[in-house]
Structure formats: structure tokens, C-alpha cells
Design a protein around this motif. Structure first.
Motif, PDB file in Angstrom:
ATOM      1  N   LEU A  49       0.782  -1.105   0.262  1.00  0.00           N
ATOM      2  CA  LEU A  49      -0.162  -0.049   0.105  1.00  0.00           C
ATOM      3  C   LEU A  49       1.123   1.379  -0.353  1.00  0.00           C
ATOM      4  CD1 LEU A  49      -2.664  -0.647   2.727  1.00  0.00           C
ATOM      5  CD2 LEU A  49      -2.610  -1.598  -0.031  1.00  0.00           C
ATOM      6  N   GLU A  50       0.797   2.392  -0.870  1.00  0.00           N
ATOM      7  CA  GLU A  50       1.572   3.140  -0.876  1.00  0.00           C
ATOM      8  C   GLU A  50       0.874   4.278  -1.179  1.00  0.00           C
ATOM      9  OE1 GLU A  50       4.743   3.538  -3.691  1.00  0.00           O
ATOM     10  OE2 GLU A  50       5.548   2.973  -2.678  1.00  0.00           O
ATOM     11  N   LYS A  51       0.656   5.685  -0.434  1.00  0.00           N
ATOM     12  CA  LYS A  51      -0.099   6.688  -1.378  1.00  0.00           C
ATOM     13  C   LYS A  51      -1.373   6.526  -1.292  1.00  0.00           C
ATOM     14  CE  LYS A  51       4.140   9.248  -2.682  1.00  0.00           C
ATOM     15  NZ  LYS A  51       4.900   9.724  -3.742  1.00  0.00           N
ATOM     16  N   GLY A  52      -2.565   5.293  -0.967  1.00  0.00           N
ATOM     17  CA  GLY A  52      -3.409   5.528  -0.940  1.00  0.00           C
ATOM     18  C   GLY A  52      -3.973   4.787  -2.137  1.00  0.00           C
ATOM     19  N   LYS A  53      -2.927   4.025  -2.823  1.00  0.00           N
ATOM     20  CA  LYS A  53      -3.261   3.055  -4.310  1.00  0.00           C
ATOM     21  C   LYS A  53      -2.559   1.592  -3.119  1.00  0.00           C
ATOM     22  CE  LYS A  53      -3.081   5.736  -7.423  1.00  0.00           C
ATOM     23  NZ  LYS A  53      -2.404   5.956  -9.264  1.00  0.00           N
ATOM     24  N   LEU A  54      -2.994   0.750  -4.264  1.00  0.00           N
ATOM     25  CA  LEU A  54      -2.234  -1.112  -4.151  1.00  0.00           C
ATOM     26  C   LEU A  54      -1.300  -0.896  -5.383  1.00  0.00           C
ATOM     27  CD1 LEU A  54      -2.598  -3.782  -2.607  1.00  0.00           C
ATOM     28  CD2 LEU A  54      -3.745  -4.585  -4.112  1.00  0.00           C
ATOM     29  N   ILE A  55       0.047  -1.499  -4.542  1.00  0.00           N
ATOM     30  CA  ILE A  55       1.297  -1.298  -6.107  1.00  0.00           C
ATOM     31  C   ILE A  55       1.025  -2.833  -5.697  1.00  0.00           C
ATOM     32  CG2 ILE A  55       3.028   0.000  -6.572  1.00  0.00           C
ATOM     33  CD1 ILE A  55       1.143   1.652  -6.251  1.00  0.00           C
ATOM     34  N   GLY A  56       1.619  -3.441  -7.287  1.00  0.00           N
ATOM     35  CA  GLY A  56       2.398  -4.775  -8.219  1.00  0.00           C
ATOM     36  C   GLY A  56       2.799  -4.625  -8.274  1.00  0.00           C
ATOM     37  N   PRO A  57       3.329  -5.390  -9.362  1.00  0.00           N
ATOM     38  CA  PRO A  57       4.262  -5.901 -10.431  1.00  0.00           C
ATOM     39  C   PRO A  57       2.965  -5.535 -11.496  1.00  0.00           C
ATOM     40  CG  PRO A  57       4.820  -7.537  -9.264  1.00  0.00           C
ATOM     41  CD  PRO A  57       3.149  -7.234  -8.376  1.00  0.00           C
ATOM     42  N   ASN A  58       1.614  -6.326 -11.340  1.00  0.00           N
ATOM     43  CA  ASN A  58       0.589  -6.587 -12.427  1.00  0.00           C
ATOM     44  C   ASN A  58      -0.225  -5.818 -12.023  1.00  0.00           C
ATOM     45  OD1 ASN A  58       1.845  -9.044 -13.687  1.00  0.00           O
ATOM     46  ND2 ASN A  58       1.534  -9.993 -11.918  1.00  0.00           N
ATOM     47  N   LEU A  59       0.112  -4.406 -11.504  1.00  0.00           N
ATOM     48  CA  LEU A  59      -1.209  -3.898 -11.440  1.00  0.00           C
ATOM     49  C   LEU A  59      -1.594  -2.214 -11.830  1.00  0.00           C
ATOM     50  CD1 LEU A  59      -2.161  -4.895  -7.399  1.00  0.00           C
ATOM     51  CD2 LEU A  59      -3.065  -5.496  -9.256  1.00  0.00           C
ATOM     52  N   GLY A  60      -0.742  -1.773 -12.641  1.00  0.00           N
ATOM     53  CA  GLY A  60      -0.225  -0.646 -13.842  1.00  0.00           C
ATOM     54  C   GLY A  60      -0.003  -0.033 -12.916  1.00  0.00           C
ATOM     55  N   ALA A  61      -0.686   1.729 -12.598  1.00  0.00           N
ATOM     56  CA  ALA A  61      -0.635   2.825 -12.621  1.00  0.00           C
ATOM     57  C   ALA A  61      -0.912   2.227 -10.175  1.00  0.00           C
ATOM     58  CB  ALA A  61      -0.992   3.503 -12.677  1.00  0.00           C
ATOM     59  N   GLY A  62      -1.409   0.910 -10.280  1.00  0.00           N
ATOM     60  CA  GLY A  62      -1.977   0.801  -8.943  1.00  0.00           C
ATOM     61  C   GLY A  62      -3.369   0.276  -8.388  1.00  0.00           C
ATOM     62  N   VAL A  63      -4.424   0.087  -7.542  1.00  0.00           N
ATOM     63  CA  VAL A  63      -5.507  -0.337  -7.464  1.00  0.00           C
ATOM     64  C   VAL A  63      -6.328   1.220  -6.337  1.00  0.00           C
ATOM     65  CG1 VAL A  63      -7.189  -1.419  -7.050  1.00  0.00           C
ATOM     66  CG2 VAL A  63      -5.574  -2.524  -8.058  1.00  0.00           C
ATOM     67  N   ASN A  64      -6.871   1.708  -6.835  1.00  0.00           N
ATOM     68  CA  ASN A  64      -6.824   2.745  -5.564  1.00  0.00           C
ATOM     69  C   ASN A  64      -8.520   2.245  -4.974  1.00  0.00           C
ATOM     70  OD1 ASN A  64      -6.438   5.553  -7.159  1.00  0.00           O
ATOM     71  ND2 ASN A  64      -7.282   5.842  -9.119  1.00  0.00           N
ATOM     72  N   LEU A  65      -7.940   2.902  -3.815  1.00  0.00           N
ATOM     73  CA  LEU A  65      -8.588   2.263  -2.510  1.00  0.00           C
ATOM     74  C   LEU A  65      -9.564   3.401  -1.742  1.00  0.00           C
ATOM     75  CD1 LEU A  65      -5.329   0.661  -0.960  1.00  0.00           C
ATOM     76  CD2 LEU A  65      -7.135  -0.061  -2.304  1.00  0.00           C
ATOM     77  N   PRO A  66     -10.118   2.580  -1.347  1.00  0.00           N
ATOM     78  CA  PRO A  66     -11.637   3.947  -0.430  1.00  0.00           C
ATOM     79  C   PRO A  66     -11.214   4.417   0.851  1.00  0.00           C
ATOM     80  CG  PRO A  66     -11.731   1.575  -0.062  1.00  0.00           C
ATOM     81  CD  PRO A  66     -11.015   1.319  -0.974  1.00  0.00           C
ATOM     82  N   PRO A  67     -11.414   5.588   1.438  1.00  0.00           N
ATOM     83  CA  PRO A  67     -11.534   6.267   2.574  1.00  0.00           C
ATOM     84  C   PRO A  67     -10.668   5.503   3.684  1.00  0.00           C
ATOM     85  CG  PRO A  67     -12.590   7.836   1.059  1.00  0.00           C
ATOM     86  CD  PRO A  67     -13.064   5.854   0.475  1.00  0.00           C
ATOM     87  N   SER A  68     -10.915   4.158   3.806  1.00  0.00           N
ATOM     88  CA  SER A  68     -11.296   3.504   4.913  1.00  0.00           C
ATOM     89  C   SER A  68      -9.886   3.066   4.730  1.00  0.00           C
ATOM     90  CB  SER A  68     -12.393   2.592   5.287  1.00  0.00           C
ATOM     91  OG  SER A  68     -12.522   1.745   3.605  1.00  0.00           O
ATOM     92  N   LEU A  69      -9.690   2.176   3.445  1.00  0.00           N
ATOM     93  CA  LEU A  69      -8.693   1.577   3.440  1.00  0.00           C
ATOM     94  C   LEU A  69      -6.966   2.427   2.862  1.00  0.00           C
ATOM     95  CD1 LEU A  69      -9.129  -1.179   0.941  1.00  0.00           C
ATOM     96  CD2 LEU A  69      -9.081  -1.206   3.704  1.00  0.00           C
ATOM     97  N   VAL A  70      -7.505   3.864   2.173  1.00  0.00           N
ATOM     98  CA  VAL A  70      -6.231   4.863   2.393  1.00  0.00           C
ATOM     99  C   VAL A  70      -5.976   5.316   4.141  1.00  0.00           C
ATOM    100  CG1 VAL A  70      -5.414   7.411   2.052  1.00  0.00           C
ATOM    101  CG2 VAL A  70      -7.119   5.326   0.366  1.00  0.00           C
ATOM    102  N   ALA A  71      -6.024   5.502   4.999  1.00  0.00           N
ATOM    103  CA  ALA A  71      -6.462   5.991   6.649  1.00  0.00           C
ATOM    104  C   ALA A  71      -5.899   4.346   6.802  1.00  0.00           C
ATOM    105  CB  ALA A  71      -7.068   5.806   7.474  1.00  0.00           C
ATOM    106  N   LEU A  72      -5.022   3.457   6.162  1.00  0.00           N
ATOM    107  CA  LEU A  72      -4.030   2.334   6.737  1.00  0.00           C
ATOM    108  C   LEU A  72      -2.555   3.015   6.481  1.00  0.00           C
ATOM    109  CD1 LEU A  72      -5.428  -0.670   5.484  1.00  0.00           C
ATOM    110  CD2 LEU A  72      -5.675   0.517   8.189  1.00  0.00           C
TER     111      LEU A  72
END
Length: 468
Positions: free
Chosen positions: A424-447
């Protein structure tokens, strides 16, 4: 007429020896069957038949081929007794199992070996079945049943203690188990270019997070793709690629009696984005058994993904369940959904919990694929942090599009996590196959920012049944 006990003994001995000679002449395993007569102090079942001795005693003096055949028959009987069903897929003997592994190596490019692990009071018995090779048997005196059980408990306690996810407190137990289960076979694995392992484990070992075993330098999952089976003859070994298989994804983010799974909406939309021919997803009120039946009747989905609580508990299969929105599907009712008509190749349960160390719960977990009628199942041994589950599942399905086997797709997702490539980085889920990343809802961004390197997040996920 009443005969002297000495005459009864001789007659029984003749029957046993005759059966053994016939079996050996026919080239089949010398396995005790219910009709065998003995006059020693035995325990009789309610049907008046002698219960077989412990498996360790049955295989004590057998050669490797007969050991494999005896283990297969014994564990097949155990699972069929537990589930009260005929679950056998085939009746292959050791040479035929080896030949099947050879066929699968050609079809998948992955060279798979099968490891049987039988705990006994005084030692661990290992049997290695290689593609197109005679089986090899090893005994590990240091791994007594007591040592195995205690070390397995230690490993599980250390890995699942969420207060220790920043530590390596699990390593001593992970190394001992590697030394006992893998090291005695490692030379043969290397010499035969093995890169995939399937484990057929005895009681107290079926709930091991095998991916977390460690050689001092690497985790086992960094070296091999890994899977678990109840018995080879209870496993559908036919190869079918899942690269372009439509996914039916269903789940719930909130429950009446169970903890919420706040990452489930993102999980479902990420893996099955409602694109024609790729998949569909349904959340909360639409997550019902009736809708599952309806969707499967309208289209063939090779993969069914259920993002919900599932528990494997002690006692009968009816005590274990998968939670739907409106009710629970108990393990004994799984086959009523006819997962094999049309055939579901992979059933994924993304939020499971197993009563670790309990024989019945372990059998329910290891027997999930055969009991459901699916070819294979992906499930977790403990209820992983659901953000960690989102991370693993997002990568797994993307690797499934290119990996040669489903267990290799799981391995790639797990290694991406343990190396910190999924995070998890800057409100996104980052991974080798996730391109620019998956945007997360506020409840998960808070993590905040987070990585998933610790085996708590990835090592409980296990491929069960067909690994190919």
C-alpha cells in the motif's frame, strides 16, 4: 464345534500368509484388508471387522512402492469415512502415479514431485514420488510425532501473532520443519530438476503453512510452487489451463454475526470487473446461494471466487461452513451445488479460518476440493488481514493469465508479497501486475503505507487438489 485355540491360530496364520503370497505374485501392495483374520488382541468395529493398525505400523517394513499404495488406501478410507462419501477419482498404484507426473511435466513444463509425510511416534516417514522414477523412502528419527506437533504449533503461533509481523520469530520453527521434511529429499529434488511440489500429509501436518518453511536463506515458496492433496487417487490430475477462464466473484463486506471485510468490494471489482466473457461480481444482498445457482446456469464460470468468511471446525463436516449473505452453506451440503455440472476448475475462498491442529478441521480443509466436486480450491489456513488478502488475490489472478499452472500463479503472487513488490502506497495498492495501481476507498487509505513481507500475510494461502 469348538476348536482348540492353537488350531484357530494356525488356520488364521495360513489365511494371512496365503493372502500375502497371492498379492506379491500379482505385484500389488501387501495391504491389510477387512477380510484378513487375526487372533491377536484387536479392536473390532461395530460391524465386527478388525480395525487396521496405525498407518505407521502398516508401512514399517514395506518397500517404497508398497508404502505409497498403502498410504493411498489408508488416507482415502479416512477421508471417505469423514465425508461419508465415495470420493475416489482413480485407483493408480505408485508406478502409475509416477507416470502421471511425467505426463503433467510434458503438458505444463513444470516438473512436479509428490511428497508423502507420515508422522509416527518415533519418526517421520517420507516417500518421494518423482516423474518417471521409482519412489524413494526416507526416515527422519529426529522428527518424532511429539517434536513435529510441538514445532508445527510453534510455527503457527509465531506467524499468526499479529503483534510480531515486524519480526522473524517464526524462523527457528520454519527451519526445523524444513530440515525434517525437505532436506532429506533435497538432493533428489535437485537432481531431477523438480520445481513444483505437492504434499500428501498425515494428521497434524495438514494445516502447516508449507510456503513458510525456510532453509536459512530462502522460503520454500521461493524455490518451488506448492500444493496440498488428500491423496493422489482422490485428485483430478487432468490438466486444464485457466488463462482465459471467466470468473464468478461474489462476497460480502458486512455480516450480522461475523467481522466485516472492508476490502471485499475492491477485491471483487478488481478480479471480476463485469466485463463480458471475463467475469461478473455480486456484493452483499446479491451474494446468495440462489444467485450463485442462477449465474452458473446462465454461463459457464471455470472459477468461482467467494470473498466471505469460511470456517473449518472440529467435528462432523456439518460444523464447517461458508457464509453467504442470507445463510450458511455447510461442508456436508457442498455437493448439492453440483460444482462439477458444469465443472468448476477452481473454487477460491478468500477469508478462511481453520481450527489448526484439529484432525477433523484439517481433513475438511485438505478435502475441500474433493468434497465440493471442484478440481481444485484455493483457501487460507487463517483469516488473513483482508487488505493482505486483496493484495494477494489481485496479483494471483493476473499471474493466472500467464503462469503454466495455478500453483505457480500462487507462488508468483506470494513471492511478490514477501519481496515487498506488493504494498500500500499513497492510497493505492501497488503490484508488479497492477499498472498504475488500484485506488483504495478512504477506509483503506487511512491505513497508510504498508508492505506484506511477513508470512502472516501470504503463507496461509494453499492450493488444494489439482495444482496444474
Amino acid at each position: 464345534m469348538k476348536f482348540p485355540s492353537s488350531i484357530v491360530f494356525v488356520a488364521a496364520l495360513v489365511l494371512v500368509l496365503s493372502s500375502t503370497i497371492i498379492n506379491n505374485q500379482q505385484g500389488v501392495a501387501t495391504v491389510r484388508e477387512n477380510r484378513t483374520v487375526t487372533v491377536s488382541n484387536v479392536t473390532l468395529s461395530s460391524a465386527g471387522k478388525a480395525n487396521p493398525p496405525p498407518l505407521g505400523e502398516q508401512i514399517e517394513n514395506l518397500n517404497p512402492i508398497d508404502t505409497v499404495n498403502t498410504i493411498e488406501k489408508s488416507w482415502e478410507s479416512d477421508y471417505e469415512t469423514y465425508f461419508k462419501a465415495d470420493l475416489s477419482q482413480s485407483s493408480l498404484l505408485a508406478p502409475q502415479i509416477s507416470a502421471t507426473l511425467g505426463r503433467l511435466a510434458t503438458q505444463t513444463t513444470k516438473r512436479t514431485a509428490l511428497i508423502y509425510a507420515v508422522p509416527t511416534p518415533k519418526k517421520l516417514e517420507l516417500v518421494l514420488v518423482l516423474p518417471q522414477r521409482a519412489p524413494i523412502r526416507k526416515s527422519v528419527p529426529a522428527a518424532t510425532r511429539e517434536n513435529l506437533v510441538n514445532t508445527a504449533k510453534e510455527l503457527l503461533l509465531e506467524i499468526t501473532d499479529v503483534t510480531k509481523v515486524g519480526s522473524s520469530s517464526y524462523l527457528p520453527a520454519a527451519r526445523r520443519l524444513y530440515q525434517w521434511i525437505i532436506t532429506p529429499l533435497e538432493t533428489e529434488l535437485k537432481n531431477n530438476r523438480i520445481d513444483s511440489l505437492i504434499f500428501c500429509m498425515g494428521p497434524s501436518l495438514r494445516s502447516l503453512p508449507l510456503a513458510s518453511l525456510h532453509d536459512g536463506q530462502k522460503f520454500l515458496v521461493e524455490k518451488y510452487s506448492i500444493g496440498l492433496i488428500p491423496a493422489f487417487n482422490m485428485t483430478d490430475s487432468n490438466y486444464r489451463s485457466l488463462k482465459n477462464t471467466p470468473i464468478l466473484a461474489m462476497g460480502a463486506s458486512k455480516f450480522k454475526e461475523l467481522p466485516p471485510l472492508i476490502a471485499v468490494p475492491v477485491e471483487l471489482s478488481t478480479i471480476a470487473p463485469n466485463v463480458p466473457q471475463q467475469g461478473k461480481h455480486f456484493l452483499n444482498q446479491e451474494f446468495t446461494i440462489a444467485n450463485l445457482r442462477s449465474q452458473r446456469a446462465s454461463q459457464r464460470f471455470g472459477i468461482v471466487h467467494l470473498a466471505t468468511h469460511a470456517q473449518f471446525n472440529s467435528g462432523a463436516p456439518a460444523n464447517s461452513f461458508i457464509q453467504f449473505w442470507d445463510n450458511r452453506l455447510t461442508l456436508d451440503k457442498m455437493r448439492q451445488l453440483q460444482w462439477n455440472n458444469p465443472q468448476v476448475d477452481l473454487l477460491v475462498l478468500s477469508a478462511c479460518r481453520t481450527a489448526i491442529g484439529n484432525k477433523d478441521a484439517e481433513m475438511g480443509f485438505a478435502g475441500l476440493a474433493i468434497q465440493s466436486g471442484t478440481k481444485s480450491a484455493l483457501a487460507s489456513l487463517w483469516n488473513v488481514n483482508d487488505v493482505g488478502t486483496l493484495a494477494l488475490m489481485s496479483e494471483f489472478y493476473r499471474y493466472l493469465k500467464t503462469a503454466p499452472t495455478r500453483s505457480e500463479a500462487l507462488r508468483l503472487a506470494q513471492t511478490a508479497m514477501l519481496r515487498g513488490e506488493v504494498r500500500l502506497e499513497k492510497g493505492k495498492l501497488i503490484g508488479p501486475n497492477l499498472g498504475a495501481g488500484v485506488n483504495l476507498p478512504p477506509s483503506l487509505v487511512a491505513l497508510g503505507n504498508r508492505n506484506f513481507k511477513h508470512p502472516y500475510f501470504w503463507s496461509g494461502f494453499t492450493m488444494i487438489g489439482n495444482n496444474w
